[in-house]
Structure formats: structure tokens, C-alpha cells
Design a protein around this motif. Structure first.
Motif, PDB file in Angstrom:
ATOM      1  N   UNK A  32       8.724  80.035  16.826  1.00  0.00           N
ATOM      2  CA  UNK A  32       9.649  80.330  15.611  1.00  0.00           C
ATOM      3  C   UNK A  32      11.320  80.108  15.986  1.00  0.00           C
ATOM      4  N   UNK A  33      11.724  80.613  17.352  1.00  0.00           N
ATOM      5  CA  UNK A  33      12.568  80.502  17.801  1.00  0.00           C
ATOM      6  C   UNK A  33      13.078  79.097  18.140  1.00  0.00           C
ATOM      7  N   UNK A  34      12.249  78.399  18.937  1.00  0.00           N
ATOM      8  CA  UNK A  34      12.497  76.907  18.943  1.00  0.00           C
ATOM      9  C   UNK A  34      12.494  76.193  17.801  1.00  0.00           C
ATOM     10  N   UNK A  35      11.525  76.650  16.736  1.00  0.00           N
ATOM     11  CA  UNK A  35      11.892  75.811  15.367  1.00  0.00           C
ATOM     12  C   UNK A  35      13.116  76.034  14.989  1.00  0.00           C
ATOM     13  N   UNK A  64      15.807  73.017  13.668  1.00  0.00           N
ATOM     14  CA  UNK A  64      16.368  72.753  12.379  1.00  0.00           C
ATOM     15  C   UNK A  64      17.462  73.286  12.008  1.00  0.00           C
ATOM     16  N   UNK A  65      18.222  74.246  12.774  1.00  0.00           N
ATOM     17  CA  UNK A  65      19.415  74.927  12.561  1.00  0.00           C
ATOM     18  C   UNK A  65      20.146  74.942  13.963  1.00  0.00           C
ATOM     19  N   UNK A  66      20.521  74.029  14.636  1.00  0.00           N
ATOM     20  CA  UNK A  66      20.926  74.051  15.829  1.00  0.00           C
ATOM     21  C   UNK A  66      22.382  74.559  15.962  1.00  0.00           C
ATOM     22  N   UNK A  67      23.190  74.400  14.807  1.00  0.00           N
ATOM     23  CA  UNK A  67      24.164  75.131  14.916  1.00  0.00           C
ATOM     24  C   UNK A  67      24.664  76.324  14.406  1.00  0.00           C
ATOM     25  N   UNK A  68      23.734  77.081  13.824  1.00  0.00           N
ATOM     26  CA  UNK A  68      23.748  78.296  13.391  1.00  0.00           C
ATOM     27  C   UNK A  68      23.837  79.144  14.678  1.00  0.00           C
ATOM     28  N   UNK A  69      24.649  80.347  14.319  1.00  0.00           N
ATOM     29  CA  UNK A  69      24.937  81.074  15.722  1.00  0.00           C
ATOM     30  C   UNK A  69      24.172  82.586  15.689  1.00  0.00           C
ATOM     31  N   UNK A  78      31.721  86.017  21.394  1.00  0.00           N
ATOM     32  CA  UNK A  78      31.515  84.502  21.697  1.00  0.00           C
ATOM     33  C   UNK A  78      30.184  84.221  21.053  1.00  0.00           C
ATOM     34  N   UNK A  79      30.058  83.383  20.138  1.00  0.00           N
ATOM     35  CA  UNK A  79      28.978  82.877  19.614  1.00  0.00           C
ATOM     36  C   UNK A  79      28.015  82.120  20.299  1.00  0.00           C
ATOM     37  N   UNK A  80      26.761  82.207  20.305  1.00  0.00           N
ATOM     38  CA  UNK A  80      25.779  81.186  21.203  1.00  0.00           C
ATOM     39  C   UNK A  80      24.816  80.629  19.918  1.00  0.00           C
ATOM     40  N   UNK A  81      24.989  79.445  19.692  1.00  0.00           N
ATOM     41  CA  UNK A  81      24.451  78.845  18.827  1.00  0.00           C
ATOM     42  C   UNK A  81      22.941  78.407  19.418  1.00  0.00           C
ATOM     43  N   UNK A  82      21.905  78.144  18.308  1.00  0.00           N
ATOM     44  CA  UNK A  82      20.614  77.882  18.757  1.00  0.00           C
ATOM     45  C   UNK A  82      20.582  76.643  19.787  1.00  0.00           C
ATOM     46  N   UNK A  83      21.676  75.781  19.477  1.00  0.00           N
ATOM     47  CA  UNK A  83      21.612  74.409  20.321  1.00  0.00           C
ATOM     48  C   UNK A  83      21.990  74.957  21.820  1.00  0.00           C
TER      49      UNK A  83
END
Length: 142
Positions: free
Chosen positions: A15-18, A22-27, A42-47
Motif C-alpha cells: 500500500x505504501x509503495x502504491x 500514485x501520489x509521489x508529491x504528497x508529504x 522538513x516534509x518527506x514526500x512519497x517520491x
């Protein structure tokens, strides 16, 4: 060594990899560090998380580890710990998180805990945030 695929299987890791796809810019993660006047975040995005996980997976694949091998982790940074847990789980390894040496009142307590954990589930690999400090803690006398 078996071939591993990060996208294989079902469950939390997938699910995390999904979300990474699908939402690489979400933090979803923030590093929060108190300063004198405020909280520095400092935010860390999914990307970014995905890139970190993929990089660690590549390193671990070169270690020729087998599914089911245990990896002991003593990492203080929550993003580093999550990265390590996701990478090990993606490869079918068993993550064994342990507090860092700084979280124990004495080095003796840390060494005793590390020894008990290593005897209970012998790790094939140990990940630490600062190798020199970890080595010094493991051998110093209180």
C-alpha cells in the motif's frame, strides 16, 4: 538468492509503495526538530521516501541476503527507520528495530539489551546511525 520485487505481494508495504506511485508529491512524513523559538519541519514526500527505499533495497540486494534473514536496526531518525523497515520488508527480510544507544540511561543497559535481542533472534546484518558511536558504546565500560 531469490529475485525480489518491491511491488510483489499484498499488505502494508505494498500500500505504501502504491501511494509512492500514485501520489509521489504528497508529504506523509515530517521531520520535526525543536529549535529555540519554534519547530523546524522538513516534509518527506512519497517520491523521496520511495527513492530512499529503492536505494537501500539495491544495497541490500548486493549483500546477498535471503528472505527470512533478520536485520537489527538501531536508527534514531524516524525517516531512516521507516526507510529501513520498508526496504527490508520489501525483500522478505525481518526487521528487528531497537532503540538507539542514546535512548538508554547507560551504555551497559544498551549492551545488555542488544545482547539479549541478538541472542533471541540472531541478525545477519546490523544497521546503525553512527557506526563509531555504536562501536564505542558496545565496548566502553560504565
Amino acid at each position: 538468492m531469490a529475485s525480489h520485487s518491491i511491488a510483489a505481494g499484498e499488505g502494508y508495504v505494498e500500500r505504501v509503495f502504491g501511494h509512492m506511485r500514485t501520489t509521489p508529491d504528497f508529504v506523509p512524513l515530517y521531520r520535526v526538530q525543536p529549535t529555540a523559538r519554534s519547530l523546524d519541519t522538513h516534509g518527506v514526500s512519497y517520491a523521496e521516501l520511495g527513492a530512499r527505499v529503492h536505494a537501500l533495497v539495491q544495497v541490500l540486494e548486493h549483500r546477498r541476503l535471503d528472505a527470512g534473514d533478520r536485520v537489527l536496526m538501531s536508527l534514531g531518525d524516524p525517516v531512516d527507520l521507516l526507510t529501513a523497515v520498508l526496504a527490508t520488508m520489501a525483500l522478505g527480510l525481518i526487521a528487528v528495530p531497537l532503540q538507539t544507544h542514546r535512548e538508554f540511561r547507560t551504555s551497559t543497559l544498551f549492551r545488555e539489551r542488544m545482547t539479549r535481542v541478538a541472542q533471541d533472534c540472531p541478525p545477519i546484518l546490523v544497521m546503525v546511525e553512527n557506526l563509531e558511536a555504536w562501536r564505542a558504546t558496545m565496548v566502553e565500560a560504565d
